[in-house]
Write a protein that holds these residues in place. Structure first.
Motif, PDB file in Angstrom:
ATOM      1  N   UNK A  26       0.838  -1.201   0.000  1.00 48.35           N
ATOM      2  CA  UNK A  26       0.000   0.000   0.000  1.00 48.35           C
ATOM      3  C   UNK A  26       0.870   1.248   0.000  1.00 48.35           C
ATOM      4  N   UNK A  27       0.260   2.365  -0.367  1.00 49.97           N
ATOM      5  CA  UNK A  27       0.849   3.682  -0.173  1.00 49.97           C
ATOM      6  C   UNK A  27       0.171   4.277   1.064  1.00 49.97           C
ATOM      7  N   UNK A  28       0.948   4.990   1.874  1.00 45.86           N
ATOM      8  CA  UNK A  28       0.428   5.577   3.102  1.00 45.86           C
ATOM      9  C   UNK A  28       0.693   7.080   3.055  1.00 45.86           C
ATOM     10  N   UNK A  29      -0.347   7.861   3.307  1.00 44.71           N
ATOM     11  CA  UNK A  29      -0.236   9.317   3.252  1.00 44.71           C
ATOM     12  C   UNK A  29      -0.708   9.904   4.576  1.00 44.71           C
ATOM     13  N   UNK A  30       0.119  10.769   5.162  1.00 40.63           N
ATOM     14  CA  UNK A  30      -0.234  11.467   6.402  1.00 40.63           C
ATOM     15  C   UNK A  30      -0.623  12.902   6.042  1.00 40.63           C
ATOM     16  N   UNK A  31      -1.750  13.366   6.621  1.00 38.61           N
ATOM     17  CA  UNK A  31      -2.263  14.710   6.382  1.00 38.61           C
ATOM     18  C   UNK A  31      -2.404  15.430   7.720  1.00 38.61           C
ATOM     19  N   UNK A  32      -2.085  16.723   7.744  1.00 39.50           N
ATOM     20  CA  UNK A  32      -2.235  17.481   8.983  1.00 39.50           C
ATOM     21  C   UNK A  32      -3.692  17.908   9.168  1.00 39.50           C
ATOM     22  N   UNK A  33      -3.960  18.680  10.194  1.00 39.31           N
ATOM     23  CA  UNK A  33      -5.339  19.085  10.499  1.00 39.31           C
ATOM     24  C   UNK A  33      -5.953  19.972   9.420  1.00 39.31           C
ATOM     25  N   UNK A  34      -5.117  20.552   8.556  1.00 38.37           N
ATOM     26  CA  UNK A  34      -5.609  21.331   7.414  1.00 38.37           C
ATOM     27  C   UNK A  34      -5.748  20.474   6.160  1.00 38.37           C
TER      28      UNK A  34
END
Length: 91
Positions: A26-34
């Protein structure tokens, strides 16, 4: 191939992901609160099982797991902003 898993956390942190019981890369993407991409990992392999935990350097509120190759296919990069609305969010 056109679906993913979105994990939503109550607070920002450097949340880790490990591959326990995964059958596919899989690809994993982290996003901040924005909802801005702060980090991504491509082609995380199930062979890593529990020997590796993937973590971002910067805090994140969301983690998106997608089929391997999605980051490259869609040109996703740090700084991009995702567009989605969670139940109960204002438009």
């Amino acid at each position: 191939p056109s679906e993913g898993l979105l994990m939503v956390f109550d607070t920002d942190n450097t949340w880790g992901v490990w591959m326990k019981d995964m059958k596919l890369s899989i690809d994993i993407i982290w996003l901040d609160s924005d909802k801005k991409v702060v980090y991504s990992v491509t082609n995380a392999a199930p062979e890593l099982s529990t020997t590796k935990t993937f973590k971002p350097k910067d805090p994140a509120r969301y983690i998106l797991e997608l089929p391997a190759g999605s980051v490259q296919q869609y040109g996703i990069k740090a700084g991009d902003v995702a567009e989605f609305r969670l139940p109960g969010e204002d438009i």
